[in-house]
Design a protein around this motif. Structure first.
Motif, mmCIF file in Angstrom:
data_model
loop_
_atom_site.group_PDB
_atom_site.id
_atom_site.type_symbol
_atom_site.label_atom_id
_atom_site.label_comp_id
_atom_site.label_asym_id
_atom_site.label_seq_id
_atom_site.Cartn_x
_atom_site.Cartn_y
_atom_site.Cartn_z
ATOM 1 N N PRO A 158 0.816 -1.236 0.000
ATOM 2 C CA PRO A 158 0.000 0.000 0.000
ATOM 3 C C PRO A 158 0.842 1.275 0.000
ATOM 4 O O PRO A 158 0.426 2.292 -0.586
ATOM 5 N N PHE A 159 2.016 1.232 0.616
ATOM 6 C CA PHE A 159 2.887 2.405 0.595
ATOM 7 C C PHE A 159 3.439 2.638 -0.809
ATOM 8 O O PHE A 159 3.601 3.784 -1.247
ATOM 9 N N THR A 160 3.749 1.564 -1.523
ATOM 10 C CA THR A 160 4.210 1.698 -2.910
ATOM 11 C C THR A 160 3.118 2.299 -3.784
ATOM 12 O O THR A 160 3.373 3.190 -4.613
ATOM 13 N N PHE A 161 1.887 1.798 -3.605
ATOM 14 C CA PHE A 161 0.743 2.368 -4.329
ATOM 15 C C PHE A 161 0.571 3.845 -3.992
ATOM 16 O O PHE A 161 0.268 4.669 -4.868
ATOM 17 N N PHE A 162 0.786 4.191 -2.744
ATOM 18 C CA PHE A 162 0.659 5.577 -2.292
ATOM 19 C C PHE A 162 1.648 6.475 -3.036
ATOM 20 O O PHE A 162 1.285 7.560 -3.505
ATOM 21 N N VAL A 163 2.900 6.033 -3.130
ATOM 22 C CA VAL A 163 3.928 6.840 -3.802
ATOM 23 C C VAL A 163 3.582 7.045 -5.273
ATOM 24 O O VAL A 163 3.668 8.156 -5.808
ATOM 25 N N VAL A 164 3.165 5.974 -5.938
ATOM 26 C CA VAL A 164 2.824 6.065 -7.362
ATOM 27 C C VAL A 164 1.629 6.992 -7.570
ATOM 28 O O VAL A 164 1.625 7.847 -8.466
ATOM 29 N N ALA A 165 0.595 6.833 -6.738
ATOM 30 C CA ALA A 165 -0.615 7.644 -6.893
ATOM 31 C C ALA A 165 -0.330 9.123 -6.687
ATOM 32 O O ALA A 165 -0.807 9.975 -7.455
ATOM 33 N N LEU A 225 -11.109 15.341 -14.833
ATOM 34 C CA LEU A 225 -9.817 14.843 -14.359
ATOM 35 C C LEU A 225 -9.633 15.068 -12.856
ATOM 36 O O LEU A 225 -9.046 14.229 -12.162
ATOM 37 N N ASP A 226 -10.130 16.180 -12.343
ATOM 38 C CA ASP A 226 -10.048 16.421 -10.902
ATOM 39 C C ASP A 226 -10.851 15.375 -10.119
ATOM 40 O O ASP A 226 -10.435 14.931 -9.041
ATOM 41 N N THR A 227 -11.998 14.988 -10.657
ATOM 42 C CA THR A 227 -12.797 13.953 -10.015
ATOM 43 C C THR A 227 -12.040 12.628 -9.972
ATOM 44 O O THR A 227 -12.083 11.901 -8.966
ATOM 45 N N THR A 228 -11.327 12.317 -11.051
ATOM 46 C CA THR A 228 -10.500 11.108 -11.074
ATOM 47 C C THR A 228 -9.398 11.179 -10.021
ATOM 48 O O THR A 228 -9.109 10.194 -9.327
ATOM 49 N N MET A 229 -8.780 12.349 -9.883
ATOM 50 C CA MET A 229 -7.724 12.511 -8.891
ATOM 51 C C MET A 229 -8.254 12.411 -7.459
ATOM 52 O O MET A 229 -7.530 11.963 -6.560
ATOM 53 N N VAL A 230 -9.489 12.813 -7.239
ATOM 54 C CA VAL A 230 -10.098 12.639 -5.913
ATOM 55 C C VAL A 230 -10.125 11.159 -5.550
ATOM 56 O O VAL A 230 -9.769 10.757 -4.433
ATOM 57 N N ALA A 231 -10.537 10.327 -6.504
ATOM 58 C CA ALA A 231 -10.608 8.883 -6.255
ATOM 59 C C ALA A 231 -9.219 8.295 -6.007
ATOM 60 O O ALA A 231 -9.030 7.486 -5.080
ATOM 61 N N ILE A 232 -8.234 8.701 -6.811
ATOM 62 C CA ILE A 232 -6.892 8.125 -6.692
ATOM 63 C C ILE A 232 -6.237 8.516 -5.378
ATOM 64 O O ILE A 232 -5.702 7.664 -4.646
ATOM 65 N N THR A 233 -6.261 9.800 -5.049
ATOM 66 C CA THR A 233 -5.604 10.247 -3.820
ATOM 67 C C THR A 233 -6.321 9.730 -2.573
ATOM 68 O O THR A 233 -5.671 9.381 -1.576
ATOM 69 N N SER A 234 -7.641 9.665 -2.626
ATOM 70 C CA SER A 234 -8.388 9.149 -1.466
ATOM 71 C C SER A 234 -8.114 7.666 -1.252
ATOM 72 O O SER A 234 -7.921 7.214 -0.109
ATOM 73 N N ALA A 235 -8.094 6.896 -2.346
ATOM 74 C CA ALA A 235 -7.854 5.456 -2.226
ATOM 75 C C ALA A 235 -6.448 5.173 -1.711
ATOM 76 O O ALA A 235 -6.260 4.339 -0.807
ATOM 77 N N SER A 236 -5.453 5.848 -2.260
ATOM 78 C CA SER A 236 -4.072 5.616 -1.821
ATOM 79 C C SER A 236 -3.870 6.083 -0.380
ATOM 80 O O SER A 236 -3.179 5.414 0.404
ATOM 81 N N GLY A 237 -4.485 7.208 -0.031
ATOM 82 C CA GLY A 237 -4.359 7.692 1.341
ATOM 83 C C GLY A 237 -5.022 6.759 2.341
ATOM 84 O O GLY A 237 -4.485 6.507 3.428
#
Length: 216
Positions: free
Chosen positions: A102-109, A143-155
């Motif tokens: 999960p930390f690796t996913f966090f860095v990539v996201a 695109l901002d909506t997509t980034m909400v999903a990515i950053t929230s999931a990784s966090g």
């Protein structure tokens, strides 16, 4: 018709307006009314444009803040590394972010989010220059909506690991490692906080874009 009497002619202006041509000029009232109406429409247009331009400027500024948050989170997590001072011939007690998927996913996201934010700055500038342009706002909204999903999931994924590292899980016999790897845990916790700050900023960006498009 009698001789010696001058004739009076009428000119139709607008709706049933009569004007005596005996030395009198046509009435100019309708022209004045039209001018005032035109000025009112232009003033209303400029007011709306200025309001949207203000939102676009704020959008650009908080994107810079979001870049700082995602970049900080990615760097802090990627550099999280601690080795305990005691070790044996067979074991060395060390913790790095790559030990936890999960930390690796966090860095990539967060790296992806940082790159996107940098590339989105020119589109944000376009919305400042052209306050009524709907195309760039709609693209940023998606695109901002997509980034909400990515950053929230990784966090959220990273936060779960940080929680286990701090408190463990007695039912599963998972021991809290933060009692030994306190520096590692502090750094990863700070990275998770930065990621959630970026997620909140993305949510604000989505709300602002939606509001500007609704008023378009």
């Amino acid at each position: 018709m009698k001789t010696g009497e001058s004739e009076a002619t009428t000119i139709v202006v607008g709706e049933a307006t009569t004007v005596d041509t005996k030395g009198k000029a046509p009435a100019a009232a309708p022209v004045v009314a039209t001018t005032k109406a035109t000025k009112s429409v232009k003033s209303n247009k400029y007011t709306k444009g200025g309001w949207k331009k203000g939102i676009a400027v704020f959008d650009f500024l908080i994107r810079l803040v979001a870049i700082a948050a995602t970049l900080t989170g990615a760097i802090a997590m990627a550099t999280a590394n601690q080795t305990l001072p005691f070790f044996t011939n067979s074991f060395q007690f060390r913790a790095t972010f790559s030990d936890f998927p999960p930390f690796t996913f966090f860095v990539v996201a967060n790296a992806v989010a940082t790159g996107y934010l940098v590339l989105s700055l020119p589109f944000s500038i376009v919305t400042i220059v052209r306050a009524n342009a709907a195309g760039p706002r709609l693209l940023l909204l998606i695109l901002d909506t997509t980034m909400v999903a990515i950053t929230s999931a990784s966090g959220a994924a990273a936060a779960a690991i940080v929680y286990i590292a701090h408190d463990g899980n007695p039912n599963a016999n998972w021991l809290p490692i933060c009692r030994q790897f306190n520096s590692f845990c502090d750094q990863t916790s700070g990275a998770v906080v930065a990621s959630f700050v970026a997620a909140v900023i993305f949510m604000l960006l989505v709300a602002m874009s939606a509001l500007a498009l609704r008023k378009h």
